[in-house]
Design a protein around this motif. Structure first.
Motif, PDB file in Angstrom:
ATOM      1  N   GLU A   1       5.166   9.667   1.915  1.00  0.00           N
ATOM      2  CA  GLU A   1       4.544   9.810   3.239  1.00  0.00           C
ATOM      3  C   GLU A   1       3.964   8.486   3.730  1.00  0.00           C
ATOM      4  OE1 GLU A   1       3.727  11.434   6.687  1.00  0.00           O
ATOM      5  OE2 GLU A   1       4.695  12.552   5.068  1.00  0.00           O
ATOM      6  N   SER A   2       3.301   7.769   2.840  1.00  0.00           N
ATOM      7  CA  SER A   2       2.760   6.466   3.230  1.00  0.00           C
ATOM      8  C   SER A   2       3.876   5.474   3.530  1.00  0.00           C
ATOM      9  CB  SER A   2       1.865   5.924   2.113  1.00  0.00           C
ATOM     10  OG  SER A   2       0.805   6.812   1.833  1.00  0.00           O
ATOM     11  N   LEU A   3       4.940   5.528   2.755  1.00  0.00           N
ATOM     12  CA  LEU A   3       6.067   4.608   2.960  1.00  0.00           C
ATOM     13  C   LEU A   3       6.700   4.822   4.336  1.00  0.00           C
ATOM     14  CD1 LEU A   3       8.752   3.753   0.318  1.00  0.00           C
ATOM     15  CD2 LEU A   3       9.463   4.379   2.603  1.00  0.00           C
ATOM     16  N   LEU A   4       6.911   6.051   4.717  1.00  0.00           N
ATOM     17  CA  LEU A   4       7.549   6.326   6.007  1.00  0.00           C
ATOM     18  C   LEU A   4       6.678   5.842   7.164  1.00  0.00           C
ATOM     19  CD1 LEU A   4       8.962   9.918   5.330  1.00  0.00           C
ATOM     20  CD2 LEU A   4      10.208   7.759   5.358  1.00  0.00           C
ATOM     21  N   SER A   5       5.378   6.036   7.057  1.00  0.00           N
ATOM     22  CA  SER A   5       4.481   5.594   8.127  1.00  0.00           C
ATOM     23  C   SER A   5       4.462   4.068   8.233  1.00  0.00           C
ATOM     24  CB  SER A   5       3.068   6.120   7.880  1.00  0.00           C
ATOM     25  OG  SER A   5       3.049   7.537   7.846  1.00  0.00           O
ATOM     26  N   LEU A   6       4.375   3.392   7.101  1.00  0.00           N
ATOM     27  CA  LEU A   6       4.323   1.931   7.117  1.00  0.00           C
ATOM     28  C   LEU A   6       5.642   1.324   7.569  1.00  0.00           C
ATOM     29  CD1 LEU A   6       2.309   1.316   3.827  1.00  0.00           C
ATOM     30  CD2 LEU A   6       1.495   1.047   6.173  1.00  0.00           C
TER      31      LEU A   6
END
Length: 624
Positions: A58-63
């Motif tokens: 989830e953090s990877l997709l946002s960043l």
């Protein structure tokens, strides 16, 4: 006038652990407004293999969604800030972009750590690899970002884990792109040179810490395994004469400039200086020029790799594929002569595997190797007939002995050495030897004297016996026996030099003994040597390839499929009364036979005294 950017914070607060829903909210806020820019460091903390894969994803997709559109506007290094000041940009904006660049570098570093971590799941590693390669594609103004790709490969090679899954993904999904191959060769050359220097320095500074030395050696071997996997899984270069449509991972292609010829820079230094005054031309390099540049990088990468201390299994695998996958694509194949001659001098299986590539260099590229046939002669051992690569070795051996300029002593030495080996090798090996000797006798008529050559000592004895005439005495019998005694074989089987083996003074008596070989295919195949092989118009060479990969299984299978005109019978026309016939043991009788005869005499079958006397006489002879 644009509003000044918010003041970012370098370190996030120490909040409690966020749920997946909270991370999704933080990501939406970051993408919606610059006022939530402080969510960026918080999301970066979750790009770690220590967190659950769902949180990392989830953090990877946002960043990734945040950095992708702004990446072309970010400065490449801290030095660009002074350049931007001269252009009149406000200091606050410069500081903000520089901070974003540092966070992007941190994001890339975290992605690489996840990709090489043994704690991360394979599905997460695949997503991380795709994200990294997207940044490689667009992280340099739409051109190939060699710095990110270099950092990724460095961490793979230097990792203490095997990383088979990541390497397989990289090879299967991205090695089809020609620019990725190009920069992979550049990086492999750098890695190999660094490992070579490290190995030399470790050898000079040997210490008493055996544990540390073993760990360093294991780490070096693991890096070599990874480099070998990468370089051996890059697809071969297409023929530059063909108009091949090269598929590029970078959007607009690339051209080799001064900065790129030196290889990728360290610490994510991109080529913005070259890009600022360039036109983004969409012309891809022509096939001829591009293949020429690729061939040079390919050659440098392989030559640097072959200088490393390769483990024995990597060494053998490289030698087995060198003549097909490497030599045809080198800019100058003679550069391999040192590596191949060292391999050929090692002996054993390594020499056998190096023979293919060395033969190509000698026949197609003009390599001179004076001791080639002496080394080849030494390789003829019984163990070669059970080796894994024996089929290719026998085919090359036949090709090496095909030249009509081969000296007679050398052809005779090989023929005699092979015939001596025929006595100890399996039947499949004997078939190969007969085929090789058949071709040798046909190609080199000067060694046909080996087929039947009497010893000179026998001739001398016969001449002295003829001069004696009828003057025979009581020692005549012993003289005749000495004259009929078999001659001495002058061939020295233990000699490693063919010139000193005295093969021309011997004969192929070993091949004659194969007429009585226990294996029918061998005894039948020997009959092919009975023809006059000097008449080349009536004979043809035997294809060694048909026999080179034989075994007990292949011989048995051919015998099963073979049609015979006359089937041997397995029964007797008359029922045998004993295991041996009476003619085999004339004058002798056995105890069982005597007892049976005694019983018959008691029943009145034999009543004559003469028979009894004869029976007693035989019994006395047995007892004597």
């Amino acid at each position: 006038m644009a509003a000044p950017p918010p003041n970012p914070i370098n370190k996030p607060r120490n909040p409690k652990k966020h749920s997946l829903k909270d991370l999704k909210t933080l990501g939406h806020q970051l993408l919606s407004s610059r006022t939530h820019i402080n969510n960026l460091p918080l999301l970066l903390t979750y790009i770690s293999p220590n967190f659950p894969p769902q949180h990392v994803l989830e953090s990877l997709l946002s960043l990734h969604s945040f950095f992708s559109p702004i990446l072309p506007d970010l400065p490449s290094s801290s030095r660009s800030s002074t350049h931007n000041k001269d252009n009149g940009e406000p200091d606050a904006d410069v500081i903000y972009k520089t901070w974003l660049r540092s966070k992007f570098d941190e994001f890339v570093k975290s992605l690489v750590d996840v990709a090489v971590s043994p704690k991360a799941e394979d599905a997460l590693k695949e997503v991380v690899l795709d994200t990294l390669m997207e940044f490689v594609k667009t992280g340099n103004g739409g051109r190939f970002n060699s710095a990110i790709y270099h950092r990724f490969l460095v961490n793979i090679v230097q990792s203490t884990e095997s990383l088979d899954f990541v390497l397989e993904l990289l090879a299967s999904k991205y090695f089809k792109y020609i620019d990725i191959r190009y920069f992979t060769y550049i990086n492999i050359e750098k890695f190999a040179k660094n490992l070579e220097l490290k190995d030399i320095s470790d050898g000079k500074t040997e210490s008493g810490d055996k544990v540390g030395e073993s760990d360093s050696r294991e780490s070096l071997e693991l890096s070599i395994y990874k480099i070998h996997y990468i370089i051996s899984n890059i697809p071969p270069l297409e023929d530059p004469k063909q108009n091949s449509d090269y598929e590029l991972w970078g959007g607009s292609g690339f051209s080799v400039k001064k900065g790129e010829s030196k290889g990728p820079s360290q610490h994510l230094k991109t080529e913005d200086k070259d890009l600022k005054s360039e036109k983004h031309d969409n012309d891809v390099l022509s096939a001829g020029n591009y293949a020429k540049k690729m061939k040079l990088k390919f050659t440098k990468a392989w030559i640097s790799f072959l200088r490393l201390p390769l483990p024995i299994d990597v060494y053998k695998e490289v030698l087995s594929n060198l003549h097909q996958a490497v030599i045809p694509h080198l800019s100058n194949p003679i550069m391999l002569c040192d590596f191949l001659t060292r391999s050929y001098d090692i002996g054993g299986v390594v020499s056998v595997m190096a023979l293919s590539s060395l033969f190509i260099l000698m026949t197609k590229h003009g390599l001179e190797y004076p001791n080639f046939y002496e080394k080849l002669y030494v390789l003829l051992l019984p163990s070669i007939f059970m080796a894994k690569h024996r089929a290719k070795f026998f085919q090359l051996l036949d090709s090496c002995l095909k030249s009509p300029l081969l000296p007679a002593y050398l052809a005779a030495a090989f023929a005699k050495k092979l015939s001596r080996l025929a006595l100890v090798v399996p039947p499949s090996g004997a078939l190969v030897i007969i085929a090789l000797i058949h071709n040798l006798l046909r190609r080199h008529p000067s060694i046909n004297c080996l087929v039947h050559q009497e010893d000179c000592n026998d001739t001398t004895d016969n001449n002295s016996e003829a001069e004696g005439g009828d003057n025979e005495n009581e020692f005549g019998a012993s003289t005749n026996i000495a004259a009929r005694k078999a001659g001495i074989d002058h061939f020295d089987n233990e000699e490693s030099n063919p010139l000193k083996s005295h093969a021309l003074g011997s004969s192929l008596w070993e091949i004659d003994s194969l007429r009585h070989h226990y294996c029918p295919p061998v005894s039948r195949f020997v009959q092919s040597l009975e023809n006059d092989l000097t008449v080349r118009a009536k004979t043809t060479e035997v294809n060694v390839e048909d026999f080179s990969s034989g075994s007990y299984a292949t011989i048995f299978g051919e015998e099963i499929r073979r049609r015979v005109k006359q089937v041997p019978v397995a029964f007797y026309k008359a029922i045998p009364t004993s295991l041996f016939s009476e003619t085999d043991f004339s004058g002798w009788s056995f105890k069982e036979e005597e007892e049976s005869k005694g019983k018959k005499s008691e029943n009145g079958i034999l009543n004559s005294s003469g028979d009894k006397d004869g029976c007693c006489t035989k019994r006395q002879r047995v007892e004597c």
